[in-house]
Motif scaffolding. Structure first.
Motif, PDB file in Angstrom:
ATOM      1  N   LEU A 126       0.802  -1.230   0.000  1.00 54.30           N
ATOM      2  CA  LEU A 126       0.000   0.000   0.000  1.00 54.30           C
ATOM      3  C   LEU A 126       0.833   1.278   0.000  1.00 54.30           C
ATOM      4  N   THR A 175      -1.491  -1.165  -5.511  1.00 54.28           N
ATOM      5  CA  THR A 175      -1.908   0.061  -4.806  1.00 54.28           C
ATOM      6  C   THR A 175      -0.747   1.026  -4.595  1.00 54.28           C
ATOM      7  N   LEU A 200      -9.719  -1.423  -3.343  1.00 51.62           N
ATOM      8  CA  LEU A 200      -9.250  -2.122  -2.129  1.00 51.62           C
ATOM      9  C   LEU A 200     -10.424  -2.740  -1.379  1.00 51.62           C
ATOM     10  N   ARG A 212      -0.874   4.683  -5.997  1.00 59.62           N
ATOM     11  CA  ARG A 212      -0.818   5.848  -5.103  1.00 59.62           C
ATOM     12  C   ARG A 212       0.400   6.714  -5.418  1.00 59.62           C
ATOM     13  N   VAL A 258      -8.753   3.818  -6.191  1.00 58.39           N
ATOM     14  CA  VAL A 258      -7.931   2.776  -5.557  1.00 58.39           C
ATOM     15  C   VAL A 258      -8.587   2.318  -4.253  1.00 58.39           C
TER      16      VAL A 258
END
Ligand code: NAD
Ligand code: IPM
Ligand code: MN
Length: 330
Positions: free
Chosen positions: A238, A271, A302, A275, A298
Motif C-alpha cells: 500500500l 496500490t 481495495l 498511489r 484505488v
C-alpha cells in the motif's frame, strides 16, 4: 497545454506487473500524455550491462514525471553490477533529495520525509589492506538544511507537528543534524518540534503510530522507518512515495521492492504504484483533483477487489480492472 511526458521505468520482479496497471490508469486519464518506457535496473543490465543506461537518464531529465516500479532480483546477489546501483544513481542524477513517504490508516496519518541523496548510501566507501570494509555516513550542512526545511514546511501545511529522528547520542552527523533542526525551528514557531532517537522512534512507530504527523530523518533511518510505518498501516503493498528535488522532474515509486517471492504470479498489489502515480499527479503535474480521483478509485478497488496481501484473492490485473471501472464511474 502541450502533452506532458511520463517516463516509466518498470524494472524487475513485480515492477513491470504493477507498472502495467499504472500505464492503464495513465491512459484512462483525461490528460494529454506521452508515455515512454525505458530500460532500468536488472532489465537494463541484461540488455546493456548498465543498470542506468545514459539513454534512460536523458529521458528522465526531459520528463515531466518519472514512474518507477522496482529493481533488484536475487540473481544479481554477488554480481559486480547490481540493479540497485541504478536506483541510487538516478536519484542522484535528478537530485531528488526529499522522499515523501505517507503512511495512512484509520487513526494514523503520518508523512516520513526521508533525505534521499546523502548519508551512508553516498559516502566514501572502500576496503583496507587488512580486509576491513567501510561505508561512511557523510552530510554537508547544506544537504541537511534543505531536507529539514522541507520537513518544517510540510509539517506547517499539515497538523504542525514535526519529529526529527536522529542518533545524536552517538553520531556526529546526527549532532550536526540536530543543531540545524534547532536553529531552523526559530523560523517555524508555529511548528511543534520534537527530537526522537531512531531506536525509540522505531518502537513508537509500532506502539503509538498515531502520535506522528511529519517525521524528518536521514537516508538510512528513513529507509528502515518507512518499512515499519508501512507495516503498521496495512503493508508494503500500500505504501507510495514521491522523490522530489528543488526543480525538475520527481521520481514516483512504491516503497516496496521487486518482491521476488511473488513475482510472475499475478499476486502483487498495485496500490503502492497507483498511489505513487497519484502523488505524481499532485506533486509533479499539478493535477490535484485528478490525484484525488485516482486515490478514491484505488480505495474503492481495495474494498471491492483486494489482492492476497490485504486478505483477498484478486489478481494484479483484476485489481486494475476495478480501479478503471471506479474511475469510469466517477
Ligand atoms: P520487497 O519490498 O521486495 O518485499 C518484501 C515483502 O513484501 C515480500 O514478502 C513481498 O512479497 C511483499 N510485497 C512487496 N511489495 C508487495 C506488493 N506490491 N504486493 C504484495 N506484496 C508485496 O523487499 P525484499 O524482498 O527485501 O527485496 C527484494 C528486492 O527488491 C531486493 O533486490 C531489494 O534491493 C529490492 N528493493 C528495491 C526497491 C526499489 O526498487 N525501490 C525497494 C526495496 C527493495
Ligand atoms: C527503497 C529501497 C532502496 C533504498 C534500495 C533498493 C536501494 O530499499 O527505496 O526504500 O534503500 O533506498
Ligand atoms: Mn527500502
Amino acid at each position: 497545454m502541450a502533452p506532458r511526458t511520463i517516463v516509466c521505468l518498470p524494472g524487475d520482479g513485480i515492477g513491470p506487473e504493477v507498472m502495467a496497471e499504472a500505464i492503464r490508469v495513465l491512459e484512462a486519464l483525461p490528460l494529454e500524455l506521452t508515455i515512454e518506457s525505458h530500460l532500468f535496473g536488472g532489465a537494463a543490465i541484461d540488455a546493456t550491462g548498465n543498470p542506468m543506461p545514459d539513454e534512460t537518464v536523458q529521458a528522465c531529465l526531459r520528463a515531466d514525471g518519472v514512474l518507477l516500479g522496482a529493481v533488484g532480483l536475487p540473481k544479481y546477489d554477488g554480481a559486480a553490477v547490481r540493479p540497485e546501483i541504478g536506483l541510487i544513481g538516478i536519484r542522484k542524477a535528478l537530485d531528488v533529495y526529499a522522499n515523501l513517504r505517507p503512511a495512512i490508516a484509520p487513526g494514523i496519518d503520518m508523512l516520513i520525509v526521508r533525505e534521499l541523496v546523502g548519508g551512508l548510501y553516498y559516502g566514501r566507501r572502500g576496503t583496507l589492506d587488512d580486509g576491513t570494509v567501510f561505508d561512511t555516513c557523510e552530510y554537508h550542512p547544506t544537504q541537511i538544511e534543505r531536507i529539514v526545511r522541507r520537513g518544517f514546511e510540510l509539517a506547517r501545511a499539515r497538523r504542525g507537528k514535526l519529529t526529527s529522528v536522529d542518533k545524536a547520542n552517538v553520531l556526529d552527523t546526527s549532532r550536526l543534524w540536530r543543531k540545524i533542526v534547532i536553529e531552523m525551528s526559530a523560523e517555524f514557531p508555529d511548528v511543534e518540534l520534537r527530537h526522537g532517537l531512531v531506536d525509540s522512534a522505531a518502537m513508537q512507530l509500532v506502539t503509538d503510530p498515531d502520535m506522528f504527523d511529519v517525521i524528518v530523518t536521514e537516508n538510512t533511518f528513513g529507509d528502515i522507518l518507512s518499512d515499519i510505518a508501512a507495516a503498521v498501516t496495512g503493508g508494503l503493498g500500500l505504501a507510495a512515495s514521491a522523490s522530489l528535488g528543488s526543480s525538475g522532474p520527481g521520481i514516483f515509486e512504491p516503497v516496496h521492492g521487486s518482491a521476488p517471492d511473488i513475482a510472475g504470479q499475478g499476486k502483487a498489489n498495485p496500490t503502492a504504484m497507483l498511489r505513487s502515480l497519484a502523488m505524481m499527479l499532485d506533486h509533479g503535474l499539478g493535477e490535484a483533483a485528478l490525484a484525488r480521483k485516482v486515490e478514491a478509485a484505488v480505495e474503492s478497488a481495495l474494498a471491492s477487489t483486494p489482492t492476497p496481501d490485504v486478505g483477498g484473492t484478486a489478481t494484479t490485473s483484476q485489481f486494475g480492472d476495478a480501479v478503471l471501472a471506479a474511475l469510469a464511474a466517477a
